[in-house]
Design an enzyme around this catalytic site. Sequence first.
Site, PDB file in Angstrom:
ATOM      1  N   ASP A  40      65.128  16.666  51.862  1.00 44.93           N
ATOM      2  CA  ASP A  40      66.021  17.395  50.973  1.00 44.93           C
ATOM      3  C   ASP A  40      65.186  18.234  50.009  1.00 44.93           C
ATOM      4  OD1 ASP A  40      68.410  18.063  49.476  1.00 44.93           O
ATOM      5  OD2 ASP A  40      67.834  16.523  48.041  1.00 44.93           O
ATOM      6  N   GLU A  97      75.335  10.739  43.962  1.00 40.90           N
ATOM      7  CA  GLU A  97      74.157  10.840  44.833  1.00 40.90           C
ATOM      8  C   GLU A  97      74.351  10.213  46.206  1.00 40.90           C
ATOM      9  OE1 GLU A  97      71.538  12.605  44.669  1.00 40.90           O
ATOM     10  OE2 GLU A  97      71.550  13.198  42.574  1.00 40.90           O
TER      11      GLU A  97
END
Length: 136
Positions: free
Chosen positions: A45, A34
């Site tokens: 996002d 991540e």
Amino acid sequence: MISKTLIACVLVLVPLIVNASIDDACLACICQVESGCQPLGCRWDVYSNSCGYYQLKKGYWQDCGSPGGSLQACAADKDCADQCVRAYMQRYANRCTGGRTPTCRDYARVHNGGPGGCKSASTIGYGNRVMSCYSK
């Protein structure tokens, strides 16, 4: 004699008994994939902000119990973010296992795709990325 209703109830509850406890190595690999395991700031996002070590979104943070006072504060604090991911997995990872203990791949796909993420083809690549870290 045991009734069919009792047997049906037991069969429905068995998957809920499996403990969805993500191990430290799997958690570390999700963190690595991540963010490089860095406390990244929030960024836009897929329709919402993703924040911190695990790129947590508001709904994910709420589903893990809203620890740390705010999404931004928790996502930037490694212990709080770890706690959030563990709680989220405890809540959702059993949904895709059919009663077996979840694997790291299951956890990764749930992290990436939400409660039903382990059943979505869109999370296969993400699961593979986490597993390439996990298997080393």
